[in-house]
Design a protein around this motif. Structure first.
Motif, PDB file in Angstrom:
ATOM      1  N   GLY A  91     -12.852  65.846  64.110  1.00 46.24           N
ATOM      2  CA  GLY A  91     -12.723  65.872  65.564  1.00 46.24           C
ATOM      3  C   GLY A  91     -11.292  65.791  66.052  1.00 46.24           C
ATOM      4  O   GLY A  91     -10.968  66.262  67.139  1.00 46.24           O
ATOM      5  N   SER A  92     -10.399  65.230  65.240  1.00 46.15           N
ATOM      6  CA  SER A  92      -9.015  65.054  65.670  1.00 46.15           C
ATOM      7  C   SER A  92      -8.032  65.903  64.873  1.00 46.15           C
ATOM      8  O   SER A  92      -6.831  65.695  64.964  1.00 46.15           O
ATOM      9  CB  SER A  92      -8.623  63.578  65.571  1.00 46.15           C
ATOM     10  OG  SER A  92      -8.777  63.122  64.248  1.00 46.15           O
ATOM     11  N   SER A  93      -8.529  66.873  64.117  1.00 48.30           N
ATOM     12  CA  SER A  93      -7.647  67.670  63.265  1.00 48.30           C
ATOM     13  C   SER A  93      -8.037  69.139  63.287  1.00 48.30           C
ATOM     14  O   SER A  93      -9.090  69.525  62.763  1.00 48.30           O
ATOM     15  CB  SER A  93      -7.702  67.148  61.821  1.00 48.30           C
ATOM     16  OG  SER A  93      -7.053  68.036  60.946  1.00 48.30           O
ATOM     17  N   THR A  94      -7.183  69.955  63.870  1.00 50.28           N
ATOM     18  CA  THR A  94      -7.413  71.405  63.840  1.00 50.28           C
ATOM     19  C   THR A  94      -7.422  71.907  62.404  1.00 50.28           C
ATOM     20  O   THR A  94      -8.212  72.787  62.052  1.00 50.28           O
ATOM     21  CB  THR A  94      -6.322  72.134  64.650  1.00 50.28           C
ATOM     22  OG1 THR A  94      -6.347  71.635  65.987  1.00 50.28           O
ATOM     23  CG2 THR A  94      -6.530  73.626  64.664  1.00 50.28           C
ATOM     24  N   LEU A  95      -6.561  71.350  61.559  1.00 57.41           N
ATOM     25  CA  LEU A  95      -6.547  71.747  60.155  1.00 57.41           C
ATOM     26  C   LEU A  95      -7.909  71.500  59.509  1.00 57.41           C
ATOM     27  O   LEU A  95      -8.458  72.384  58.851  1.00 57.41           O
ATOM     28  CB  LEU A  95      -5.462  70.991  59.382  1.00 57.41           C
ATOM     29  CG  LEU A  95      -5.491  71.212  57.871  1.00 57.41           C
ATOM     30  CD1 LEU A  95      -5.167  72.656  57.516  1.00 57.41           C
ATOM     31  CD2 LEU A  95      -4.550  70.242  57.176  1.00 57.41           C
ATOM     32  N   ARG A  96      -8.484  70.311  59.694  1.00 58.87           N
ATOM     33  CA  ARG A  96      -9.795  70.002  59.087  1.00 58.87           C
ATOM     34  C   ARG A  96     -10.878  70.924  59.621  1.00 58.87           C
ATOM     35  O   ARG A  96     -11.732  71.385  58.860  1.00 58.87           O
ATOM     36  CB  ARG A  96     -10.191  68.545  59.353  1.00 58.87           C
ATOM     37  CG  ARG A  96      -9.575  67.573  58.400  1.00 58.87           C
ATOM     38  CD  ARG A  96     -10.038  66.162  58.693  1.00 58.87           C
ATOM     39  NE  ARG A  96     -11.334  65.855  58.142  1.00 58.87           N
ATOM     40  CZ  ARG A  96     -11.556  65.451  56.886  1.00 58.87           C
ATOM     41  NH1 ARG A  96     -10.567  65.329  56.044  1.00 58.87           N
ATOM     42  NH2 ARG A  96     -12.776  65.166  56.482  1.00 58.87           N
ATOM     43  N   ARG A  97     -10.854  71.199  60.920  1.00 55.29           N
ATOM     44  CA  ARG A  97     -11.867  72.096  61.488  1.00 55.29           C
ATOM     45  C   ARG A  97     -11.707  73.503  60.925  1.00 55.29           C
ATOM     46  O   ARG A  97     -12.698  74.184  60.641  1.00 55.29           O
ATOM     47  CB  ARG A  97     -11.796  72.082  63.013  1.00 55.29           C
ATOM     48  CG  ARG A  97     -12.264  70.765  63.621  1.00 55.29           C
ATOM     49  CD  ARG A  97     -12.453  70.828  65.130  1.00 55.29           C
ATOM     50  NE  ARG A  97     -11.262  71.198  65.859  1.00 55.29           N
ATOM     51  CZ  ARG A  97     -10.316  70.349  66.255  1.00 55.29           C
ATOM     52  NH1 ARG A  97     -10.413  69.051  65.958  1.00 55.29           N
ATOM     53  NH2 ARG A  97      -9.273  70.768  66.937  1.00 55.29           N
ATOM     54  N   THR A  98     -10.475  73.941  60.727  1.00 53.47           N
ATOM     55  CA  THR A  98     -10.237  75.271  60.146  1.00 53.47           C
ATOM     56  C   THR A  98     -10.698  75.302  58.695  1.00 53.47           C
ATOM     57  O   THR A  98     -11.373  76.253  58.271  1.00 53.47           O
ATOM     58  CB  THR A  98      -8.749  75.651  60.263  1.00 53.47           C
ATOM     59  OG1 THR A  98      -8.383  75.643  61.641  1.00 53.47           O
ATOM     60  CG2 THR A  98      -8.490  77.019  59.670  1.00 53.47           C
ATOM     61  N   LEU A  99     -10.335  74.285  57.913  1.00 60.33           N
ATOM     62  CA  LEU A  99     -10.798  74.220  56.526  1.00 60.33           C
ATOM     63  C   LEU A  99     -12.321  74.209  56.470  1.00 60.33           C
ATOM     64  O   LEU A  99     -12.923  74.922  55.662  1.00 60.33           O
ATOM     65  CB  LEU A  99     -10.237  72.976  55.834  1.00 60.33           C
ATOM     66  CG  LEU A  99      -8.734  72.940  55.601  1.00 60.33           C
ATOM     67  CD1 LEU A  99      -8.307  71.567  55.082  1.00 60.33           C
ATOM     68  CD2 LEU A  99      -8.290  74.049  54.669  1.00 60.33           C
ATOM     69  N   ALA A 100     -12.948  73.407  57.318  1.00 58.18           N
ATOM     70  CA  ALA A 100     -14.413  73.339  57.339  1.00 58.18           C
ATOM     71  C   ALA A 100     -15.013  74.696  57.683  1.00 58.18           C
ATOM     72  O   ALA A 100     -16.019  75.102  57.094  1.00 58.18           O
ATOM     73  CB  ALA A 100     -14.879  72.273  58.321  1.00 58.18           C
ATOM     74  N   GLY A 101     -14.414  75.409  58.633  1.00 58.72           N
ATOM     75  CA  GLY A 101     -14.898  76.740  58.978  1.00 58.72           C
ATOM     76  C   GLY A 101     -14.796  77.710  57.818  1.00 58.72           C
ATOM     77  O   GLY A 101     -15.712  78.497  57.564  1.00 58.72           O
ATOM     78  N   LEU A 102     -13.697  77.656  57.094  1.00 59.84           N
ATOM     79  CA  LEU A 102     -13.518  78.531  55.939  1.00 59.84           C
ATOM     80  C   LEU A 102     -14.475  78.184  54.799  1.00 59.84           C
ATOM     81  O   LEU A 102     -14.869  79.049  54.026  1.00 59.84           O
ATOM     82  CB  LEU A 102     -12.072  78.459  55.440  1.00 59.84           C
ATOM     83  CG  LEU A 102     -11.031  79.103  56.352  1.00 59.84           C
ATOM     84  CD1 LEU A 102      -9.625  78.657  55.963  1.00 59.84           C
ATOM     85  CD2 LEU A 102     -11.149  80.624  56.311  1.00 59.84           C
ATOM     86  N   LEU A 103     -14.836  76.908  54.691  1.00 60.41           N
ATOM     87  CA  LEU A 103     -15.690  76.431  53.598  1.00 60.41           C
ATOM     88  C   LEU A 103     -17.146  76.225  54.008  1.00 60.41           C
ATOM     89  O   LEU A 103     -17.960  75.796  53.187  1.00 60.41           O
ATOM     90  CB  LEU A 103     -15.129  75.101  53.073  1.00 60.41           C
ATOM     91  CG  LEU A 103     -13.740  75.150  52.462  1.00 60.41           C
ATOM     92  CD1 LEU A 103     -13.178  73.736  52.299  1.00 60.41           C
ATOM     93  CD2 LEU A 103     -13.769  75.887  51.128  1.00 60.41           C
TER      94      LEU A 103
END
Length: 185
Positions: A91-103
């Motif tokens: 919720g607080s990390s664009t990087l984590r959301r992007t990684l999650a989207g890719l994975l």
């Protein structure tokens, strides 16, 4: 260039984009080796092996050719940004959301909606484990990281950064992954 920023240099001496790129091109750190990560402002760079997101080319690390750059970010407090945001909650990390989207499909992450889409708690743990396994980190101190972030991203053409991105095939892949993630809950 104003010089390469090292751990001993005065953090109040700002680097230009080229100096920041040089400083971020130092030896990488494993994510279980962040004891020297300072509680100060600066920029950070995430690196991975070329087979991680092979469809997203990024610059090769100058001294660790088995790694390539994925993402650059800035922080008012590097330690807090990395350990409390990027390594904890989507919720607080664009990087984590992007990684999650890719994975999303490969890892079968489950999401839910709060004020935004987030990964369910057990999958937050799995994503953090994935990051520890596949990613490495560099950082440099900078008193005004926002002053150079766009230039660094533009010069380095980091594949996971959408803000300041120049375009190309990586941008389409990231935009699609973020859309998939945002509609998954």
């Amino acid at each position: 260039m104003r010089g390469t920023l090292t751990a001993m240099q005065n953090p109040d001496t700002p680097l230009d984009a080229a100096g920041t790129i040089t400083a971020l091109s130092t030896a990488t750190h494993a994510l279980d080796d962040l004891g020297t990560l300072p509680a100060a402002s600066g920029l950070y760079a995430w690196w991975a092996a070329p087979d991680v997101f092979a469809q997203l080319p990024g610059p090769t690390h100058p001294t660790e050719p088995e790694l390539r750059l994925l993402y650059v970010g800035l922080a008012k407090n590097l330690r807090r940004r990395i350990t409390s945001n990027h390594l904890r909650r989507s919720g607080s990390s664009t990087l984590r959301r992007t990684l999650a989207g890719l994975l999303l499909d490969a890892e079968r992450y489950q999401t839910r909606r709060t004020d935004r889409v987030v990964i369910v708690d057990e999958d937050e743990i799995r994503l953090t484990t994935w990051m520890h396994t596949h990613l490495r980190l560099t950082w440099c101190l900078h008193p005004a990281p926002a002053d150079v972030e766009a230039a660094v991203i533009g010069q380095w053409a980091t594949p996971l950064n959408v803000s300041h991105a120049i375009g190309g095939p990586a941008l389409a892949v990231i935009t699609a992954a973020r859309a998939a993630y945002n509609t998954s809950a």
